[in-house]
Motif scaffolding. Structure first.
Motif, mmCIF file in Angstrom:
data_model
loop_
_atom_site.group_PDB
_atom_site.id
_atom_site.type_symbol
_atom_site.label_atom_id
_atom_site.label_comp_id
_atom_site.label_asym_id
_atom_site.label_seq_id
_atom_site.Cartn_x
_atom_site.Cartn_y
_atom_site.Cartn_z
ATOM 1 N N ARG A 197 5.944 -3.980 -33.592
ATOM 2 C CA ARG A 197 6.676 -4.498 -32.453
ATOM 3 C C ARG A 197 7.119 -6.027 -32.408
ATOM 4 N N GLU A 198 6.150 -6.642 -33.511
ATOM 5 C CA GLU A 198 6.559 -7.968 -33.439
ATOM 6 C C GLU A 198 7.747 -8.566 -34.473
ATOM 7 N N ASN A 199 7.838 -7.701 -35.602
ATOM 8 C CA ASN A 199 8.816 -8.072 -36.581
ATOM 9 C C ASN A 199 10.009 -7.186 -36.416
ATOM 10 N N ASN A 200 9.922 -5.913 -36.203
ATOM 11 C CA ASN A 200 11.192 -5.130 -36.462
ATOM 12 C C ASN A 200 10.717 -3.863 -35.259
ATOM 13 N N PRO A 201 10.956 -4.459 -34.093
ATOM 14 C CA PRO A 201 10.963 -3.407 -33.020
ATOM 15 C C PRO A 201 11.827 -2.228 -32.891
ATOM 16 N N LEU A 202 12.940 -2.222 -33.848
ATOM 17 C CA LEU A 202 13.921 -1.085 -33.897
ATOM 18 C C LEU A 202 13.062 0.183 -34.388
ATOM 19 N N ARG A 203 11.885 -0.156 -35.437
ATOM 20 C CA ARG A 203 10.908 0.911 -35.992
ATOM 21 C C ARG A 203 10.295 1.586 -35.099
#
Ligand code: HAM
Length: 419
Positions: A197-203
């Motif tokens: 959620r912090e760095n790569n929310p698309l994941r």
């Protein structure tokens, strides 16, 4: 008995004709679209995959076969082909030779996923990539080529899903919107998603955990955040597909499991394989060549899951076994020696003939010919030898024809190749 590794599998002789049929159909089609074959190693430095697929993806975090070699360098069995092809493209400066490169490769990939039907730890991909052309028409052409391949293989129960993942200009806005949406979902998200959620929310949109899937059901849509360029690009892809007569569905939830995508992303899905619905996936990845040390070159491509495709094609085509063209039923050592010579010489001439190399009754040899599916049997015993001929029998019509021994290999060749 030593058994194979869990999640790995043998492709047995009864399956290989189908695999080769698919391979030949795919390569012939790809070559007609201007693609050329490239072969890259199955191991690369681990960094290559971490940097291209993305540190926070399931593939890199959980699924790669990574180990230190004897000198302690970290190497990985490739989980996909795109990163290796980009590495090769950059390393050999292929971009300096001509503006556009269309490349394909076929080979094994390795991911340590939980094995199930359609999901293996060693699986094969048929991979196609285009470098140097940023046009939406290329994306449409890739999808068209994929759909055409499936048609040629008589695979009909599939659908093309497409989405746009935006670009570095508009994705940050979406990322911020998604983070705001996920801000109060801390209670329900899995541990991986809390981190992502912090760095790569698309994941988070790609997570397979049911609670996470429910949590993002009402997440904002990427398509609402596209910049004008991305919107125009996506519109043109759709128009080109419609003009080509390719049915497709815009699937707002399609984010793909690899970080390198920009703009167009697509999957071909099927209901035929249960949970493993994606037969192929791909998209545009305009930033990757640059990120791996090359020039600013757009790129897009796809990979087909060969194993999955083979499983589907097997349901619609099961007549690819090639029976021998002839069975030679020889009786007695002298006849067998002559038959052995004919069988070898016929093989060299491109005709597969089989025989029994041990003494067996005519009845048992006829049975063997029948089991192999040979359409003709050449009967050769002492009587025939004395008459200077051999008897060719058509298994379907039961008609027999005496062939003179003189020049018999050439005669057989003419008869058998005529059919
Ligand atoms: P991918 O979606 O990770 O994309 O894999 C492509 C296809 O490989 C999937 O749709 C599936 O059919 C098959 N596949 C993946 N994992 C397995 C598995 N464990 N067992 C059996 N089949 C599997 C890529 O790999 C990208 N490199 C595609 C691409 C090329 N994008 C741009 N260029």
């Amino acid at each position: 008995m030593i058994q194979l590794i869990r999640g790995f599998k043998d492709i047995l002789p009864e399956e290989t004709p189908l695999w080769r049929h698919i391979e030949r159909t795919a390569t012939a089609l790809f070559e007609d679209f201007g693609f050329r074959e490239i072969r890259v190693p199955i191991m690369e430095k681990t960094d290559l995959f971490a940097r291209s697929i993305g540190e926070e993806t399931d593939i890199v975090e959980k699924e790669m076969y990574t180990f230190p070699d004897r000198k302690g360098d970290l190497i990985t069995l490739r989980p996909e082909a795109t990163a290796s092809i980009v590495r090769s493209f950059v390393q050999h400066k292929l971009y300096a030779q001509k503006p556009v490169h269309k490349l394909y490769t076929i080979g094994p990939m390795f991911r340590r996923e939980r094995p199930q039907k359609g999901r293996y730890r060693q699986f094969y991909q048929i991979d196609a990539e285009i470098f140097g052309d940023g046009s939406p028409y290329e994306d449409a052409q890739l999808i068209f080529m994929l759909v055409t391949l499936l048609e040629r293989l008589s695979v009909t129960d599939t659908s093309a899903h497409i989405n746009s993942l935006g670009c570095p200009a508009c994705r940050p806005d979406f990322k911020a919107g998604l983070q705001a949406f996920l801000a109060d979902k801390g209670q329900v998200l899995c541990e991986d998603c809390l981190r992502r959620r912090e760095n790569n929310p698309l994941r988070v949109l790609d997570c397979k955990v049911p609670a996470c899937r429910d949590a993002v059901a009402d997440a904002p849509d990427l398509l609402d955040y596209l910049c004008d360029d991305c919107r125009n690009h996506f519109d043109t892809v759709q128009r080109a597909l419609a003009d080509l007569g390719v049915p497709f569905e815009v699937d707002k939830r399609l984010v793909r499991g690899l970080d390198y995508y920009t703009r167009t992303a697509f999957e071909i899905q099927t209901g035929a394989l249960g949970a493993q619905s994606a037969v192929a996936g791909g998209g545009r990845y305009d930033g990757l060549v640059r990120a791996l040390g090359g020039p600013d070159q757009p790129a897009s491509g796809f990979a087909i899951g060969f194993d999955r495709l083979a499983e589907i094609v097997a349901m619609v085509q099961n007549d690819l076994q090639r029976p021998p063209a002839l069975f030679v039923a020889a009786l007695g050592e002298a006849c067998r020696a002559a038959a052995f010579d004919w069988v070898c010489r016929l093989a060299v001439a491109g005709v597969n003939a089989e025989m029994s190399t041990t003494e067996r009754s005519l009845k048992s040899q006829m049975k063997q010919a029948h089991r192999l599916g040979a359409p003709r049997v050449l009967i050769f015993g002492d009587d025939e030898m004395a008459r200077g001929e051999a008897m060719l029998r058509d298994m379907a019509t039961k008609e027999q024809q005496a062939l003179p021994l003189e020049g018999i290999v050439e005669t057989l060749q003419t008869i058998l190749m005529a059919k």
